[in-house]
Write an enzyme that holds these catalytic residues in place. Structure first.
Site, PDB file in Angstrom:
ATOM      1  N   SER A 157      -2.575   4.636 -14.905  1.00 12.85           N
ATOM      2  CA  SER A 157      -2.957   3.828 -14.769  1.00 12.85           C
ATOM      3  C   SER A 157      -3.969   5.008 -13.991  1.00 12.85           C
ATOM      4  CB  SER A 157      -3.457   2.446 -13.274  1.00 12.85           C
ATOM      5  OG  SER A 157      -2.302   2.988 -12.770  1.00 12.85           O
ATOM      6  N   GLU A 195       1.805   0.921  -1.377  1.00 12.20           N
ATOM      7  CA  GLU A 195       0.820   1.522  -0.978  1.00 12.20           C
ATOM      8  C   GLU A 195       0.013   1.640   0.456  1.00 12.20           C
ATOM      9  OE1 GLU A 195       0.865  -1.307  -2.695  1.00 12.20           O
ATOM     10  OE2 GLU A 195       0.405  -0.398  -4.002  1.00 12.20           O
ATOM     11  N   PHE A 200      -5.724  -1.913  -4.553  1.00 10.87           N
ATOM     12  CA  PHE A 200      -4.607  -2.076  -2.839  1.00 10.87           C
ATOM     13  C   PHE A 200      -4.389  -0.764  -2.098  1.00 10.87           C
ATOM     14  CE2 PHE A 200      -2.777  -3.447  -8.218  1.00 10.87           C
ATOM     15  CZ  PHE A 200      -3.056  -4.381  -7.501  1.00 10.87           C
TER      16      PHE A 200
HETATM   17  C1  LIG Z   1       0.215  -3.840  -4.442  1.00 12.79           C
HETATM   18  C2  LIG Z   1       0.454  -3.664  -6.111  1.00 12.79           C
HETATM   19  N1  LIG Z   1       0.548  -2.756  -5.990  1.00 12.79           N
HETATM   20  C3  LIG Z   1       0.473  -2.123  -7.564  1.00 12.79           C
HETATM   21  C4  LIG Z   1       0.432  -3.080  -8.665  1.00 12.79           C
HETATM   22  C5  LIG Z   1       0.367  -2.787  -9.891  1.00 12.79           C
HETATM   23  N2  LIG Z   1       1.521  -3.548 -11.069  1.00 12.79           N
HETATM   24  C6  LIG Z   1       1.125  -4.343 -11.531  1.00 12.79           C
HETATM   25  S1  LIG Z   1       2.987  -4.912 -12.417  1.00 12.79           S
HETATM   26  C7  LIG Z   1       3.878  -3.338 -11.684  1.00 12.79           C
HETATM   27  C8  LIG Z   1       5.182  -3.186 -12.174  1.00 12.79           C
HETATM   28  C9  LIG Z   1       5.649  -4.729 -10.839  1.00 12.79           C
HETATM   29  O1  LIG Z   1       6.928  -4.183 -11.501  1.00 12.79           O
HETATM   30  P1  LIG Z   1       8.200  -5.027 -11.357  1.00 12.79           P
HETATM   31  O2  LIG Z   1       8.192  -5.530  -9.998  1.00 12.79           O
HETATM   32  O3  LIG Z   1      10.123  -4.849 -11.448  1.00 12.79           O
HETATM   33  O4  LIG Z   1       7.836  -6.551 -12.362  1.00 12.79           O
HETATM   34  P2  LIG Z   1       8.018  -6.799 -13.431  1.00 12.79           P
HETATM   35  O5  LIG Z   1       9.854  -5.688 -14.169  1.00 12.79           O
HETATM   36  O6  LIG Z   1       8.806  -7.785 -13.479  1.00 12.79           O
HETATM   37  O7  LIG Z   1       7.030  -7.089 -14.558  1.00 12.79           O
HETATM   38  C10 LIG Z   1       2.369  -2.966 -11.177  1.00 12.79           C
HETATM   39  C11 LIG Z   1       2.888  -1.293 -10.566  1.00 12.79           C
HETATM   40  C12 LIG Z   1      -0.238  -4.496  -8.582  1.00 12.79           C
HETATM   41  N3  LIG Z   1       0.050  -5.543  -9.015  1.00 12.79           N
HETATM   42  N4  LIG Z   1       0.496  -4.531  -7.042  1.00 12.79           N
END
Ligand SMILES: Cc1ncc(C[n+]2csc(CCOP(=O)(O)OP(=O)(O)O)c2C)c(N)n1
Ligand SMILES: [Mg+2]
Lengths: 282, 317
Positions: free
Chosen positions: B42, B63, B88
């Protein structure tokens, strides 16, 4: 469309078969939502679906006609990006009309990319930023403890999400207070947004971490409903908070999506969509 | 300063200018490191990672940790570009930004990616329409809101050249390259008059500058001469340029940000205590409903016709 209410007095195999049918419907519906909206998080929708279906169509106590009924079991989707799966589940459970799912992420729709409790019945707290669900769930469990209420609190977090420190602050509080009404399901699909969790900031040994924080920990195949149900349905008593490490597959059920980080927020084209639907029907 | 850019057709994603500049700076200066929160994609930092793998630090989805780690890297002599979704980076880590970066005067460059409402349908949790207000109140941190690729590049170069904390918004919304003279230069703390005019002034920054220019164009056709001032530097802010704008008697401010605490507030703080003039503050009133970024801007009147109408309203014409 499958029946949308849990059934009692059945064998484990019958219960699991019922939940599996709901899960199939949820997967298909979630995928259609992503396809139509041209955005969403299919990988994480599909890995969490079986746990969601088990909770809403076997385990949890709730009344869609009275979504804020004080005695309800609480559920928090801390990985708030999995709204394709969450909204499909809530609609199937009767919290709002299924036709409304077609408005997913459309202008002024209440079905935002991340859930809003002030708009959608059945949502307990607004998530989207990762690492917010656990502290709220802990607060709910403490309230239940104070009130000697018998409702339970369930939460699904991502695994990458557990890199957020807030989870561990909450885990420490839960362990310290022996919040036995709290059940955490970690959607352990081993992928986050950009790469594998262990290639980014490793979480293993995850079970030992939670144990050290005062939790009971079990590991399970997160797509094996027959294994999930007894862990969730309260038939095993715990005097600590329970962490279920659900080993899952990101993109579960769609061959070309499985275990691929690029499907975290990928959107299928028409051909891929058609193939995906076929695979989900098989 | 780098080669001037004359007006190009098409729309640009300012992240491209950001990473191109950061890679060029990184090649020349080994102290430059990038810190991310599972945000390589991103932030478009894949190229930086491939060229300087040991200088790309991914702390995971964490973060607060990310900003603190950035401050630590600065302590160790690095120039830390800390890069993540603006919502964030600022909201989640606000206390790290305050204590570890601004108050400690750490040499950290906070790069808020996809600021404003760029995340559209992902909703208010992912919108970052409070970031400028939060950081501007700290005073001891430079806050920049560039409007196009050229300005983004200048901001990143200025960030690397200065010693101290800085926050920059980097939008992914398509913006045109603004028309500029060949000898244009960028200085932190200086506003840029993009169009002269004496009947009133439109002060804008970021993605709103091109819309302000469009509004001025439309107003000119109606016989109203509107000055357009690009307020990239939010802190420090160019008081002189604001007071000069106030001399026209009417100021419209436009920002992809909350109407509370951002550009409009900053301008009002200055004019109200010096040369009060009529003002209209355009921005977002609060948490936004579901919709694409473009839809939300329309919905809140952040369009050229509405900007023009706002200035006409102030002028009673
Ligand atoms: C505080 C925060 N930082 C970054 C994000 C961006 N983000 C959305 S989903 C994601 C990855 C999540 O991975 P995981 O927790 O393993 O979820 P899954 O694999 O089940 O989709 C990120 C970095 C966010 N939503 N919130
Ligand atoms: Mg994951």
């Amino acid at each position: 469309m499958p029946e949308s209410r849990p059934r009692n007095g059945q064998t484990l195999a019958e219960r699991a078969a019922f939940v599996r049918e709901q899960a199939r419907w949820i997967r298909k519906r979630a995928l259609r939502m992503v396809f139509d909206a041209r955005q969403g998080h299919p990988g994480g929708d599909l890995s969490a679906t079986d746990a969601l279906a088990a909770l809403y169509f076997d385990v949890m106590r709730y009344d869609p006609a009275d979504p804020r009924w004080a005695g309800r079991d609480r559920f928090i989707l801390s990985k708030g990006h999995a709204t394709g799966a969450l909204y499909s589940t809530l609609a199937l459970a009767g919290f709002f009309p299924q036709e409304e799912l077609t408005t997913y992420m459309q202008p002024l729709s209440r079905l935002n990319g991340h859930p809003n409790r002030n708009k959608i019945p059945g949502v307990e707290t607004n998530t989207g930023p990762l690492g917010h669900g656990m502290p709220v769930a802990v607060g709910i469990a403490i309230a239940a403890q104070i009130d000697k209420a018998d409702y339970r609190t369930f939460i699904i977090t991502g695994d990458g999400e557990l890199q957020e420190g807030s989870n561990w602050e909450a885990a420490m509080t839960a362990g310290h207070r022996k919040l036995s009404s709290l059940t955490l399901i970690v959607d352990r699909n081993r992928l986050q947004q950009g790469a594998g969790t262990e290639d980014t900031v490793g979480l293993d040994p995850l079970d030992d971490k939670f144990r050290a924080f005062g939790w009971d920990v079990v590991e399970v195949d997160g797509h094996d409903i027959e294994a999930l149900l007894p862990l969730l349905d309260g038939s095993i008593r715990h005097d600590k908070p329970l962490c279920i490490i659900a080993n899952t597959v990101k993109g579960k059920g769609i061959s070309f999506m499985e275990n691929k980080a690029s499907w975290h927020h990928g959107v299928p084209n028409a051909e891929q969509y058609e193939q995906a639907m076929k695979e989900l029907d098989a | 300063m780098s080669s001037p850019v004359t007006q190009k057709s098409g729309l640009f994603d300012c992240r491209d200018a950001y990473v191109k500049t950061l890679e060029a700076l990184g090649a020349a200066d080994e102290r430059i490191v990038a810190v991310v929160n599972d945000s390589v994609g991103s932030s478009k930092l894949g190229g930086f990672r491939d060229r300087f793998p040991e200088r790309l630090i991914n702390v995971g989805i964490a973060e607060q940790n990310m900003v603190g780690v950035g401050a630590g890297l600065a302590n160790g002599g690095k120039v830390a570009f800390v890069s993540g979704a603006s919502c964030f980076l600022t909201g989640r880590s606000l206390e790290q930004v305050k204590a570890d970066v601004a108050y400690s005067q750490a040499n950290v460059k906070l790069c808020g990616i996809s600021s404003g409402v760029a995340y559209g349908e992902l909703g208010p949790t992912h919108h970052s329409i409070e970031d400028v207000a939060w950081l501007r109140t700290m005073g001891d941190i430079t806050v920049l809101v560039p409007a196009d690729p050229w300005e983004t590049e200048q901001c990143i170069r200025a960030a690397a050249a200065m010693d101290g904390p800085l926050f920059i918004r980097i939008s992914r919304m398509g913006v045109p390259a603004l028309p500029r003279p060949a000898d244009a230069s960028f200085t932190i703390g200086k506003a840029e008059v993009l169009r002269e005019g004496g009947d009133g002034a439109i002060l804008a920054n970021g993605t709103m500058v091109c819309r302000a220019l469009e509004a001025a164009e439309a107003l000119a056709a109606q016989g109203i001469s509107a000055r357009v001032v690009n307020m990239c530097s939010m802190s420090p802010i160019d008081e002189e340029a604001i007071l000069a704008a106030a001399q026209t008697g009417a100021i419209v401010t436009v920002e992809e940000h909350s109407v509370r605490g951002g550009l409009g507030s900053a301008v009002a703080e200055i004019v109200s205590q010096n040369t009060p003039c009529r003002m209209k503050i355009l921005g977002f009133a609060g948490f936004q409903p579901t919709g694409s970024a473009e839809f939300l801007m329309e919905h809140s009147g952040l369009t050229a016709p509405n900007i023009a109408a706002a200035l006409r309203g102030l002028l009673g014409r």
